[in-house]
Scaffold this active site. Structure first.
Site, PDB file in Angstrom:
ATOM      1  CG  HIS A  33       5.633  14.533 -20.109  1.00 32.67           C
ATOM      2  ND1 HIS A  33       6.426  14.183 -19.045  1.00 32.67           N
ATOM      3  CD2 HIS A  33       6.469  15.093 -21.010  1.00 32.67           C
ATOM      4  CE1 HIS A  33       7.693  14.505 -19.319  1.00 32.67           C
ATOM      5  NE2 HIS A  33       7.746  15.059 -20.497  1.00 32.67           N
ATOM      6  CG  ASP A  84      11.677  16.454 -19.916  1.00 34.24           C
ATOM      7  OD1 ASP A  84      10.450  16.395 -19.967  1.00 34.24           O
ATOM      8  OD2 ASP A  84      12.430  15.588 -20.394  1.00 34.24           O
ATOM      9  CD  GLU A 110       7.558  12.411 -23.040  1.00 29.53           C
ATOM     10  OE1 GLU A 110       8.015  12.751 -24.131  1.00 29.53           O
ATOM     11  OE2 GLU A 110       8.288  12.286 -22.021  1.00 29.53           O
ATOM     12  CD  GLU A 111      10.743  11.983 -19.589  1.00 19.83           C
ATOM     13  OE1 GLU A 111      11.402  11.360 -20.438  1.00 19.83           O
ATOM     14  OE2 GLU A 111      10.810  13.214 -19.460  1.00 19.83           O
ATOM     15  CG  ASP A 114       8.148  17.235 -23.135  1.00 23.15           C
ATOM     16  OD1 ASP A 114       8.574  17.428 -21.989  1.00 23.15           O
ATOM     17  OD2 ASP A 114       8.207  16.128 -23.678  1.00 23.15           O
ATOM     18  CG  HIS A 170      15.873  12.768 -18.936  1.00 23.99           C
ATOM     19  ND1 HIS A 170      15.649  11.803 -19.886  1.00 23.99           N
ATOM     20  CD2 HIS A 170      14.818  13.612 -19.029  1.00 23.99           C
ATOM     21  CE1 HIS A 170      14.516  12.060 -20.536  1.00 23.99           C
ATOM     22  NE2 HIS A 170      14.005  13.161 -20.035  1.00 23.99           N
TER      23      HIS A 170
HETATM   24 ZN   LIG Z   1       9.491  15.592 -21.442  1.00 27.55          ZN
END
Ligand SMILES: [Zn+2]
Length: 685
Positions: free
Chosen positions: A348, A358, A395-396, A424, A508
């Site tokens: 993603h 990520d 995706e998130e 990922d 995140h």
């Molecule tokens: Zn991810």
């Protein structure tokens, strides 16, 4: 001997010699394995840390959340590069999905004194480039509203935590919960659903320094752990019930698609939820009086945690309720022999902020691999089966792009996909982690055997086995939380999920950025590039093998373990008859061994075996899925609501609910799937 025959022999000699030296590769004859090893060596030689690093720089230059202008630009940038690299059929796919953005987010303690949460992350002089400044930090799919209530500390916000509070006589109705991210870990959407079910009106999720902050070690920018102001964004969708766009459950949100009303959507939370840093949470937790929280609930903040009452908090969230376009980039290297058979490689692209680990580490890995495989194809070394590259979006949010794409192309994928290989975030450290269906264990192990760990020079297999034991190199317990879900649980396609992991406390947050990666995660991009080699070798083996490198004995054996684990659950021995399942599992194991022997003798025709094997994993799919979650159709796997892995989900959920009649019915459904699988295997001998 004629000169022609002599030259043939001379031509064969190097291949035969290296065939003797090269380790075996499942699905290849010794001679073919030598040629394959040579091809893979050439691919590995094309991989460069510099160009991986250059892509990584581009991906992490700006925030690129789903549906943002920047994320669409990146989709186009990827498409242009894939065309340059020689990929074919490169295109963008658009899906319109429910993805509300916030117009207003506020958290204020109103008593015993006024304190307004900053909801922002600090900027550090060492890292000025990566400072997003004032933006609204929020949880995707939070409800909207303005509520004021008494604050209650509920540890990790799992059912057992609320059980404990209720046992102490704490009334939860109409209150606002403050919960930790991971003590133990559970997916934030599960925390939201649990809070909703327990009658709370809002939930604050904060990062306790015990889990990812100063209690773990040095914090950013001096170390890999989260500083006090870091905020873990994320979505709280109930995608463990049904992933993808909540308004098109089970079909693709393409133009003109039917949409259900929001009120009917099962994956939309109603509760209001906001993420907090430890710094913002501290004054509120400190203000709580009431009973002392249990010792296991105590965190790293410098006071004794109490559960409340004592503090009143006002939480305001206003979401815009909009449907937004997202973009999946797709490209392929067409197979030279069986182009309808496909190996799908996905990552993603959308990030909560800069998304260094990520997902940008994986995005950079994917670009580097596309470049190398594109080059091989341009040099005439085309794979026999098609290799498809996909760059997912959103995706998130609810595993959105991959789910919509999988639903749109379900027919083609079930007819032709031989595996889905997911990456990922590729890299947050040096520890290799592979999860897969057991059918692919042998493939994963052989690839790990043939790739060197960049730090030690030893094979990844050796390094990983030394850390987790030989049996643990491939994790066969698949939960959810990334884009392999639609392929495994909805389509029944064998999947692998790959990463390198290390100390990582900035998930995140805005600190998951280029500075973090170049200082701590992967200085010099060694592991990001090594992942391209792992992923590439795996793809090329699946694409070129004469006989698909599946291993049915491994899945039969693992199934036996899952049944044993089920039998060990208290009450199961007395109340559930598993004789039929056990007998079916034994028969399947025998059939799988029979097929293995036939393959060794070379009596089975590769074409017939491949055609049947490609559909083998789909035999696990249950008509109507598991009870209550029809989208999840795999008989062996479904995610728990926490995202953790759940094996034999239909039976297991009935057992956990104490419904032994339903458990027996689910056991019968499983036994039937095993028998269908056994018949399919037996037919191949
Ligand atoms: Zn991810």
């Amino acid at each position: 001997m004629s000169p022609a025959r002599l030259s043939v022999l001379l031509f064969l000699v190097p291949a035969l010699l290296s065939a003797q030296m090269a380790p075996p590769i499942r699905g290849f004859s010794p001679v073919a394995a030598a040629a394959q090893a040579q091809l893979e060596g050439k691919m590995a030689g094309l991989l460069s840390r510099d160009s991986t690093g250059a892509w990584f720089k581009e991906f992490t230059r700006l925030p690129h959340p789903a549906a943002s202008e920047r994320n669409r630009q990146l989709a186009e940038l990827i498409a242009a590069a894939w065309k340059r690299y020689g990929l074919e059929d490169v295109r963008l796919r658009r899906y319109d999905v429910l993805m509300p953005w916030p117009e207003q987010v506020g958290v204020t303690m109103t008593a015993p004194r006024t304190h307004r949460a900053t909801l922002t992350e600090d900027c550090f002089p060492e890292d000025r480039e990566a400072c997003v400044g004032p933006e609204l930090t929020y949880l995707g799919m939070s409800g909207s509203g303005d509520v004021t209530g008494e604050l209650v500390y509920a540890n990790s916000g799992n059912p057992a935590d609320y059980d404990w509070l209720e046992a102490q006589g704490v009334d939860l109705q109409g209150k606002i919960a403050i919960v930790r991210y991971s003590n133990p870990y559970s997916y934030r959407g599960f925390k939201a659903l649990t809070a909703e079910q327990r009658g709370l009106r809002a939930m604050l999720i904060y990062s306790d320094p015990q889990e990812d902050g100063y209690r773990k070690g040095l914090t950013f920018p001096n170390g890999p752990w989260g500083p006090e102001s870091h905020i873990q964004r994320g979505a709280i969708s109930y995608d463990f019930i049904v992933p993808g766009d909540p308004l098109t459950p089970g079909w693709a949100s393409v133009e003109g698609a039917r949409r259900i009303p929001e009120a009917e959507a099962r994956s939309i939370p109603k509760i209001i939820a906001v993420p907090l840093s430890a710094r913002d949470a501290e004054p509120m937790l400190r203000a709580l009086a009431g009973p002392v929280a249990p010792s296991t609930w105590q965190g790293a903040l410098p006071f004794t945690y109490r559960v409340g009452p004592g503090a009143t908090v006002r939480v305001t969230v206003k979401m815009d309720g909009r449907v937004r376009p997202i973009w999946v980039t797709e490209g392929r290297i067409r197979g030279s022999e069986t182009p309808d058979q496909m190996v799908v490689l996905g990552n993603h692209r959308d990030a909560w902020v800069y998304g260094a680990v990520d997902p940008s580490s994986g995005s950079a890995t994917q670009m580097e691999l596309a470049r190398a495989l594109g080059r091989l194809a341009q040099d005439g070394q085309r794979p026999k089966r098609t290799i498809v590259f996909t760059s997912w979006d959103a995706e998130e949010w609810h595993l959105t792009g991959s789910t919509e794409w999988g639903e749109e192309f379900a027919k083609e994928l079930q007819a032709g996909a031989v595996a889905y290989l997911n990456v990922d975030g590729s890299t947050s450290g040096a520890e290799f982690k592979a999860s897969a269906v057991a059918t692919l264990n042998r493939l994963v192990q052989e690839v790990a055997r043939d790739v060197a760990d960049p730090a030690t020079g030893k094979s990844l297999l050796e390094v990983t086995a030394a850390r987790v034991g030989a049996d643990g190199v491939v994790d066969n317990k698949l939960g959810s939380g990334s884009d392999y879900t639609v392929f495994l649980n909805y389509l029944g396609i064998p999947v692998v999920d790959l990463s390198f992991n290390g100390p990582y406390g900035v998930y995140h947050s805005q600190y998951d950025n280029h500075t973090w990666m170049s200082r701590f995660g992967d200085p010099g991009f060694r592991y990001m590039t090594t992942m391209a080699e792992v992923w590439g070798r795996m793809a090329l083996r699946l694409a070129n093998a004469a006989v698909l490198p599946y291993d049915a004995t491994a899945i039969a054996w693992r199934l036996g373990q899952f049944v044993d684990e089920l039998a060990a659950v208290p009450g199961v021995k007395e109340r559930l008859d598993l004789a039929d399942v056990t007998a079916a599992q034994r028969a399947m194991h025998e059939a799988a061994e029979g097929l293995e022997a036939a393959l060794k003798r070379g009596v089975a025709s590769p074409r017939a075996v491949n055609a049947a094997m490609q559909r083998l994993e789909q035999q696990w799919l249950l008509v109507d899925g598991i009870p209550g979650r029809p989208w999840f159709r795999h008989a062996l796997y479904a995610p728990k609501y926490t995202y953790a892995a759940l094996e034999l989900p239909g039976i297991r959920e009935a057992v956990d609910a104490g419904d032994w009649g339903a458990a027996q019915r689910e056991a019968a459904r499983l036994a039937e799937r095993i028998r269908v699988m056994t018949a399919a295997l037996a037919a191949l001998r």
